[in-house]
Design an enzyme around this catalytic site. Structure first.
Site, short mmCIF file in Angstrom:
data_model
loop_
_atom_site.label_atom_id
_atom_site.label_comp_id
_atom_site.label_asym_id
_atom_site.label_seq_id
_atom_site.Cartn_x
_atom_site.Cartn_y
_atom_site.Cartn_z
CE LYS A 80 19.39 -46.11 -21.38
NZ LYS A 80 20.09 -45.14 -20.76
N GLY A 184 19.86 -38.31 -3.52
CA GLY A 184 20.60 -39.34 -3.78
C GLY A 184 21.95 -39.39 -4.09
CG HIS A 185 23.91 -42.82 -6.25
ND1 HIS A 185 22.70 -43.51 -5.88
CD2 HIS A 185 24.66 -43.54 -5.51
CE1 HIS A 185 22.76 -44.74 -5.55
NE2 HIS A 185 24.04 -44.76 -5.12
CB VAL A 186 23.18 -36.96 -9.03
CG1 VAL A 186 23.69 -35.56 -9.57
CG2 VAL A 186 23.40 -38.00 -9.87
CE1 TYR A 188 23.84 -35.75 2.23
CE2 TYR A 188 25.97 -36.24 1.67
CZ TYR A 188 25.13 -35.90 2.71
OH TYR A 188 25.38 -35.57 4.03
P1 NAD Z 1 18.96 -41.82 -6.83
O1 NAD Z 1 17.96 -42.97 -6.90
O2 NAD Z 1 20.27 -42.38 -5.98
O3 NAD Z 1 18.56 -40.52 -6.05
C1 NAD Z 1 17.13 -40.16 -6.15
C2 NAD Z 1 16.87 -39.38 -4.72
O4 NAD Z 1 15.41 -38.86 -5.00
C3 NAD Z 1 16.48 -40.59 -3.82
O5 NAD Z 1 17.33 -40.25 -2.71
C4 NAD Z 1 15.08 -40.62 -3.29
O6 NAD Z 1 14.66 -40.92 -2.10
C5 NAD Z 1 14.76 -39.05 -3.65
N1 NAD Z 1 13.27 -39.08 -4.07
C6 NAD Z 1 12.51 -39.60 -4.65
N2 NAD Z 1 11.41 -39.30 -4.67
C7 NAD Z 1 11.19 -38.08 -4.32
C8 NAD Z 1 10.37 -36.92 -4.17
N3 NAD Z 1 8.90 -37.02 -4.42
N4 NAD Z 1 10.89 -35.86 -3.43
C9 NAD Z 1 12.02 -35.69 -3.06
N5 NAD Z 1 13.22 -36.72 -3.26
C10 NAD Z 1 12.61 -37.64 -3.56
O7 NAD Z 1 19.34 -41.19 -8.19
P2 NAD Z 1 20.46 -40.52 -8.80
O8 NAD Z 1 21.32 -41.20 -9.24
O9 NAD Z 1 20.90 -39.58 -7.73
O10 NAD Z 1 19.86 -39.75 -9.97
C11 NAD Z 1 18.99 -38.75 -9.84
C12 NAD Z 1 18.45 -38.15 -10.98
O11 NAD Z 1 19.39 -37.74 -11.97
C13 NAD Z 1 17.30 -39.13 -11.82
O12 NAD Z 1 16.56 -38.46 -12.23
C14 NAD Z 1 18.52 -39.90 -13.01
O13 NAD Z 1 17.60 -40.45 -14.02
C15 NAD Z 1 19.14 -38.52 -13.32
N6 NAD Z 1 20.56 -39.00 -13.81
C16 NAD Z 1 21.32 -39.45 -12.77
C17 NAD Z 1 22.64 -39.71 -13.45
C18 NAD Z 1 23.88 -40.38 -12.72
O14 NAD Z 1 24.83 -40.38 -13.02
N7 NAD Z 1 23.51 -41.02 -11.40
C19 NAD Z 1 23.02 -39.11 -14.64
C20 NAD Z 1 22.34 -38.73 -15.43
C21 NAD Z 1 20.89 -38.37 -15.14
#
Ligand code: NAD
Length: 349
Positions: A80, A184-186, A188
């Site tokens: 990292k 969020g991204h994941v 949805y």
């Molecule tokens: P993102 O920022 O796109 O989405 C997170 C969502 O959570 C947002 O829509 C936000 O408004 C919502 N949120 C924040 N606090 C909240 C709460 N208290 N209650 C309800 N909703 C809340 O992030 P992402 O990329 O979708 O990732 C989500 C999680 O998965 C993170 O913990 C990230 O570290 C983990 N992750 C993501 C990936 C990836 O490929 N994006 C890979 C591995 C792990």
């Protein structure tokens, strides 16, 4: 400033400090373990309050990548990088070219990708200086946008179904109530797959527009964010924040399975044991959210989306092995996952 005595130091192979006077770049690159292959992990840009905070973060995150890639059956080790700086004000193409030169100096022992505070565009600037970079959208494959989130969601979906199969004897999600925290991204993308599989969705997000969209598109029931962890459902999918499973929330849970994308869902390892005692099956987060790193690796190797998805489907087999061992040995799934990862990357010493 401590490295060897930091609590997250775990016999890291290499920790490199690099800087560039012209652009103001200050970065730390940590290579935790390369027994299975070159280390791969994201580059996080964050205005750390102190250099010690940055060191701690990079040590902790690089170690996590060794475990994640080993359990994802990738020929990769864990690494990292962190950049100490403000992503809103300090980014320039030359800044990331300097970062690319720092990565290049490791000669391929570390492959960089995007993370919090960095983007595919930043990786493009890095790529002008080094080939040791992943997560670049070269536009060649219309099924790939450079965003790994749909692949992460697919892995979570596979892991979630395996957990349901282990708990109920069938992975049929028809009529299953799934509480999704975070759209969020994941989250949805996951909702889309769950809906297509016949699940009933209960959702919460800080963003009202996302909840409205999920209600319209998937018939989801929206609940306030402070209620999602205590709703009556079959499965909880935390897809927002870390630390959501803790002393307070465990008492309120009414689900039989927890399977979601958020990193570090357990506030502490002992909460995994508490879930086991409560009869709640927990799919360890870093096992089932590995679809993103699998995609970064497969994209770099020039493999197709179909090949990537086939590898991601292997998450089901790994998580099943973890559930079986945990059941046989009366241990928490998180503890068993860590030991299995160590078997995989340690044996190849
Ligand atoms: P993102 O920022 O796109 O989405 C997170 C969502 O959570 C947002 O829509 C936000 O408004 C919502 N949120 C924040 N606090 C909240 C709460 N208290 N209650 C309800 N909703 C809340 O992030 P992402 O990329 O979708 O990732 C989500 C999680 O998965 C993170 O913990 C990230 O570290 C983990 N992750 C993501 C990936 C990836 O490929 N994006 C890979 C591995 C792990």
């Amino acid at each position: 400033m401590n490295v060897f005595s930091d609590i997250a130091f775990d016999d890291h192979e290499q920790v490199v400090f690099a800087s560039d006077k012209t652009t103001g770049l200050k970065t730390i690159i940590a290579v935790h373990n390369t027994n299975l292959g070159p280390s791969l992990g994201g580059c996080r840009m964050w205005p750390y309050a102190s250099e010690q905070d940055a060191i701690h973060d990079v040590l902790r995150l690089s170690r996590g990548m060794t475990y994640k890639s080993a359990l994802a059956n990738l020929p990769l080790g864990g690494g990292k990088s962190v950049i100490i700086g403000d992503p809103r004000s300090q980014k320039t193409p030359e800044f990331f070219r300097a970062m690319g030169r720092a990565v290049e100096q490791l000669g391929g022992r570390y492959i960089v990708a995007e993370d919090v505070g960095t983007s595919p565009e930043d990786m493009g600037h890095i790529a002008s200086q080094t080939k040791h970079v992943g997560g670049i959208n070269d536009g060649k494959d219309p099924e790939r946008t450079g965003d790994p989130s749909p692949f992460t969601a697919y892995g979570v979906f596979i892991g979630l179904k395996e957990a349901v199969r282990f708990k109920h004897g069938s992975d049929d999600l028809t009529g299953m109530r799934v509480a999704v925290q975070g759209l969020g991204h994941v989250g949805y993308h996951l909702c889309r797959m769950l809906h297509a599989a016949g699940a009933k969705l209960i959702v919460a997000d800080l963003n009202a527009a996302s909840m409205k969209a999920a209600a319209m598109e998937f018939g989801a029931t929206a609940v306030p964010v402070d209620k999602i962890l205590s709703v009556d459902a079959d499965i909880l999918a935390p897809c927002a924040l870390g630390g959501v499973i803790n002393d307070r929330t465990i008492e309120e849970l009414k689900v039989g399975v927890i399977a979601g994308a958020a990193n570090n869902q357990l506030e502490d390892d002992r909460h995994g044991e508490m879930l086991r005692e409560a009869g709640i099956l927990y799919a360890p987060d870093y096992v089932i959210n590995a679809g993103g790193v699998i995609e970064v690796y497969y994209c770099r190797e020039g493999k197709t989306v179909a090949e990537t998805n086939m590898h991601i489907e292997g998450i089901g087999e790994t998580v099943r092995e973890i559930f079986e061992r945990a059941k046989d040995q009366n241990l928490s799934t998180g503890f068993v996952a860590d030991r299995l990862a160590e078997e995989r990357f340690g044996l190849k010493k």
